[in-house]
Design a protein around this motif. Structure first.
Motif, PDB file in Angstrom:
ATOM      1  N   TYR A 278      -1.729   6.766  -9.867  1.00 46.83           N
ATOM      2  CA  TYR A 278      -0.563   7.630  -9.709  1.00 46.83           C
ATOM      3  C   TYR A 278       0.282   7.006  -8.615  1.00 46.83           C
ATOM      4  O   TYR A 278       0.275   7.432  -7.484  1.00 46.83           O
ATOM      5  N   ARG A 279       0.931   5.936  -8.978  1.00 50.61           N
ATOM      6  CA  ARG A 279       1.640   5.129  -7.991  1.00 50.61           C
ATOM      7  C   ARG A 279       3.100   5.572  -7.889  1.00 50.61           C
ATOM      8  O   ARG A 279       3.752   5.761  -8.911  1.00 50.61           O
ATOM      9  N   PRO A 280       3.599   5.750  -6.660  1.00 53.97           N
ATOM     10  CA  PRO A 280       5.009   6.101  -6.541  1.00 53.97           C
ATOM     11  C   PRO A 280       5.895   4.963  -7.062  1.00 53.97           C
ATOM     12  O   PRO A 280       5.531   3.795  -6.897  1.00 53.97           O
ATOM     13  N   THR A 281       7.020   5.311  -7.666  1.00 52.25           N
ATOM     14  CA  THR A 281       7.888   4.246  -8.193  1.00 52.25           C
ATOM     15  C   THR A 281       8.597   3.503  -7.059  1.00 52.25           C
ATOM     16  O   THR A 281       8.779   2.300  -7.137  1.00 52.25           O
ATOM     17  N   ASP A 282       8.982   4.241  -6.024  1.00 53.24           N
ATOM     18  CA  ASP A 282       9.631   3.575  -4.890  1.00 53.24           C
ATOM     19  C   ASP A 282       8.694   3.653  -3.678  1.00 53.24           C
ATOM     20  O   ASP A 282       8.663   4.661  -2.965  1.00 53.24           O
ATOM     21  N   ILE A 283       7.948   2.610  -3.489  1.00 49.80           N
ATOM     22  CA  ILE A 283       6.901   2.632  -2.455  1.00 49.80           C
ATOM     23  C   ILE A 283       7.494   2.749  -1.055  1.00 49.80           C
ATOM     24  O   ILE A 283       7.006   3.502  -0.212  1.00 49.80           O
ATOM     25  N   LYS A 284       8.611   2.057  -0.836  1.00 49.07           N
ATOM     26  CA  LYS A 284       9.240   2.088   0.483  1.00 49.07           C
ATOM     27  C   LYS A 284       9.676   3.517   0.830  1.00 49.07           C
ATOM     28  O   LYS A 284       9.392   4.029   1.913  1.00 49.07           O
ATOM     29  N   LEU A 285      10.328   4.142  -0.111  1.00 49.81           N
ATOM     30  CA  LEU A 285      10.816   5.515   0.094  1.00 49.81           C
ATOM     31  C   LEU A 285       9.619   6.462   0.300  1.00 49.81           C
ATOM     32  O   LEU A 285       9.616   7.282   1.222  1.00 49.81           O
TER      33      LEU A 285
ATOM     34  N   SER B 208       8.100   6.063   3.613  1.00 44.99           N
ATOM     35  CA  SER B 208       8.960   6.500   4.720  1.00 44.99           C
ATOM     36  C   SER B 208       8.805   8.010   4.958  1.00 44.99           C
ATOM     37  O   SER B 208       9.155   8.529   5.997  1.00 44.99           O
ATOM     38  N   MET B 209       8.279   8.707   3.958  1.00 47.08           N
ATOM     39  CA  MET B 209       7.983  10.132   4.154  1.00 47.08           C
ATOM     40  C   MET B 209       6.673  10.219   4.920  1.00 47.08           C
ATOM     41  O   MET B 209       5.685   9.589   4.518  1.00 47.08           O
ATOM     42  N   THR B 210       6.684  10.964   6.006  1.00 48.21           N
ATOM     43  CA  THR B 210       5.510  10.986   6.881  1.00 48.21           C
ATOM     44  C   THR B 210       4.278  11.426   6.112  1.00 48.21           C
ATOM     45  O   THR B 210       4.276  12.494   5.499  1.00 48.21           O
ATOM     46  N   PRO B 211       3.242  10.598   6.138  1.00 47.35           N
ATOM     47  CA  PRO B 211       2.013  11.017   5.444  1.00 47.35           C
ATOM     48  C   PRO B 211       1.315  12.141   6.197  1.00 47.35           C
ATOM     49  O   PRO B 211       1.563  12.349   7.389  1.00 47.35           O
ATOM     50  N   ASN B 212       0.456  12.861   5.503  1.00 49.19           N
ATOM     51  CA  ASN B 212      -0.384  13.862   6.189  1.00 49.19           C
ATOM     52  C   ASN B 212      -1.224  13.149   7.224  1.00 49.19           C
ATOM     53  O   ASN B 212      -1.432  11.945   7.137  1.00 49.19           O
ATOM     54  N   ASP B 213      -1.750  13.915   8.168  1.00 49.28           N
ATOM     55  CA  ASP B 213      -2.629  13.295   9.167  1.00 49.28           C
ATOM     56  C   ASP B 213      -3.804  12.613   8.484  1.00 49.28           C
ATOM     57  O   ASP B 213      -4.216  11.527   8.842  1.00 49.28           O
TER      58      ASP B 213
ATOM     59  N   VAL C 167       0.860  -1.191   0.000  1.00 49.47           N
ATOM     60  CA  VAL C 167       0.000   0.000   0.000  1.00 49.47           C
ATOM     61  C   VAL C 167       0.895   1.241   0.000  1.00 49.47           C
ATOM     62  O   VAL C 167       2.070   1.161   0.370  1.00 49.47           O
ATOM     63  N   TYR C 168       0.329   2.354  -0.410  1.00 46.11           N
ATOM     64  CA  TYR C 168       1.071   3.623  -0.314  1.00 46.11           C
ATOM     65  C   TYR C 168       0.107   4.720   0.077  1.00 46.11           C
ATOM     66  O   TYR C 168      -1.090   4.657  -0.224  1.00 46.11           O
ATOM     67  N   HIS C 169       0.629   5.714   0.792  1.00 44.20           N
ATOM     68  CA  HIS C 169      -0.267   6.797   1.181  1.00 44.20           C
ATOM     69  C   HIS C 169      -0.442   7.769   0.028  1.00 44.20           C
ATOM     70  O   HIS C 169       0.467   7.981  -0.780  1.00 44.20           O
ATOM     71  N   CYS C 170      -1.649   8.296  -0.049  1.00 41.61           N
ATOM     72  CA  CYS C 170      -2.002   9.123  -1.198  1.00 41.61           C
ATOM     73  C   CYS C 170      -3.069  10.102  -0.747  1.00 41.61           C
ATOM     74  O   CYS C 170      -4.185   9.712  -0.424  1.00 41.61           O
ATOM     75  N   SER C 171      -2.695  11.377  -0.664  1.00 41.19           N
ATOM     76  CA  SER C 171      -3.683  12.337  -0.153  1.00 41.19           C
ATOM     77  C   SER C 171      -4.491  12.982  -1.275  1.00 41.19           C
ATOM     78  O   SER C 171      -5.332  13.838  -1.037  1.00 41.19           O
ATOM     79  N   LEU C 172      -4.231  12.556  -2.499  1.00 45.53           N
ATOM     80  CA  LEU C 172      -4.959  13.165  -3.620  1.00 45.53           C
ATOM     81  C   LEU C 172      -6.371  12.586  -3.758  1.00 45.53           C
ATOM     82  O   LEU C 172      -6.568  11.384  -3.605  1.00 45.53           O
ATOM     83  N   SER C 173      -7.310  13.474  -4.038  1.00 43.46           N
ATOM     84  CA  SER C 173      -8.672  13.007  -4.300  1.00 43.46           C
ATOM     85  C   SER C 173      -8.713  12.487  -5.741  1.00 43.46           C
ATOM     86  O   SER C 173      -7.785  12.703  -6.514  1.00 43.46           O
ATOM     87  N   ARG C 174      -9.824  11.855  -6.094  1.00 45.27           N
ATOM     88  CA  ARG C 174      -9.986  11.372  -7.472  1.00 45.27           C
ATOM     89  C   ARG C 174      -9.785  12.494  -8.481  1.00 45.27           C
ATOM     90  O   ARG C 174      -9.155  12.335  -9.507  1.00 45.27           O
ATOM     91  N   LYS C 175     -10.373  13.671  -8.157  1.00 46.78           N
ATOM     92  CA  LYS C 175     -10.310  14.809  -9.069  1.00 46.78           C
ATOM     93  C   LYS C 175      -8.860  15.285  -9.201  1.00 46.78           C
ATOM     94  O   LYS C 175      -8.367  15.516 -10.308  1.00 46.78           O
ATOM     95  N   GLU C 176      -8.189  15.373  -8.056  1.00 44.99           N
ATOM     96  CA  GLU C 176      -6.797  15.815  -8.092  1.00 44.99           C
ATOM     97  C   GLU C 176      -5.934  14.825  -8.869  1.00 44.99           C
ATOM     98  O   GLU C 176      -5.041  15.213  -9.617  1.00 44.99           O
ATOM     99  N   LEU C 177      -6.225  13.538  -8.683  1.00 46.78           N
ATOM    100  CA  LEU C 177      -5.477  12.516  -9.423  1.00 46.78           C
ATOM    101  C   LEU C 177      -5.617  12.739 -10.921  1.00 46.78           C
ATOM    102  O   LEU C 177      -4.663  12.663 -11.677  1.00 46.78           O
ATOM    103  N   LYS C 178      -6.844  13.053 -11.326  1.00 47.24           N
ATOM    104  CA  LYS C 178      -7.096  13.259 -12.764  1.00 47.24           C
ATOM    105  C   LYS C 178      -6.278  14.429 -13.287  1.00 47.24           C
ATOM    106  O   LYS C 178      -5.701  14.351 -14.363  1.00 47.24           O
TER     107      LYS C 178
END
Ligand code: GLU
Length: 213
Positions: free
Chosen positions: A124-131, A134-139, A96-107
């Motif tokens: 819109y998947r990050p290429t390096d999921i681990k990295l 490791s960056m603190t997600p938004n609340d 899994v990866y954290h993603c704060s973008l809404s559907r609209k923002e993703l588009k």
């Protein structure tokens, strides 16, 4: 296989409708006929759509119909800690990866031509999921499941074998810090040793995602 066990899993989002009743009756009849165990699970994690009277009401209706089940009623929201543990496990496995973008923002992000885009939902998947993780997600952030299959075959005893599009990275944990239906159902079906699922065919697409999970 462990002994056959199915579940009745209403969501208290409103009055039961004829489709729900039909599914519950069929589920119960098949279970009784084949001597399966029946678990009752109240799926009450859908906070905003939850109606306070609907829990008692659906229990009353099922009892009135003569439907019974084994053991105490399991309340899904009581198991949120286990759902969280499942999310942690998925993070550990980089699934899994954290993603704060809404559907609209993703588009909008995806107007950049180099990103993957499917007709159903943008990815819109990050290429390096681990990295990335490791960056603190938004609340408040969604967590998306890394879907490594573009399609998934679901075998249903009634509807047959069908291929579903599973190419988008669906949300398993929401910005409101709650599990989604997809994650909670998989965690609970596993925990409660459910061997047979009988549900409306509107959930066949979900079955494809849940089997991946
Ligand atoms: N709680 C869901 C509903 O009422 C059904 C759950 C399931 O079968 O997975 O639609």
């Amino acid at each position: 296989m462990s002994s056959p066990r199915t579940r009745l899993a209403p969501s208290p989002t409103g009055s039961l409708h004829i489709g729900n009743i039909c599914t519950f009756l069929l589920n119960w009849i098949i279970a009784k006929q084949r001597d399966w165990e029946i678990v009752f699970r109240m799926e009450d994690i859908d906070g905003p759509r939850k109606k306070s009277t609907a829990i008692e009401e659906s229990i009353d209706i099922l009892r009135w119909l003569g439907i019974d089940w084994d053991g105490e009623i399991i309340v899904q929201s009581d198991r949120v800690e286990s759902h969280k543990a499942m999310l942690q496990e998925l993070i550990k496995k980089e699934l899994v990866y954290h993603c704060s973008l809404s559907r609209k923002e993703l588009k909008n992000v995806l107007s950049a031509p180099h990103e993957i885009y499917t007709n159903k939902e943008p990815i819109y998947r990050p290429t390096d999921i681990k990295l990335h993780n490791s960056m603190t997600p938004n609340d408040s952030t969604n967590w998306r499941f890394v879907s490594n299959q573009t399609t998934h075959v679901v075998q249903d005893e009634l509807c047959g074998t069908e291929n579903y599009d599973t190419s988008h990275d669906f949300v398993v944990w929401t910005k409101d810090n709650t599990p989604t239906y997809q994650l909670a159902v998989v965690a609970d079906d596993h925990h409660q040793h459910i061997t047979h699922v009988i549900r409306g065919n509107d959930l066949l697409q979900s079955a494809a995602w849940q089997e991946q999970l």
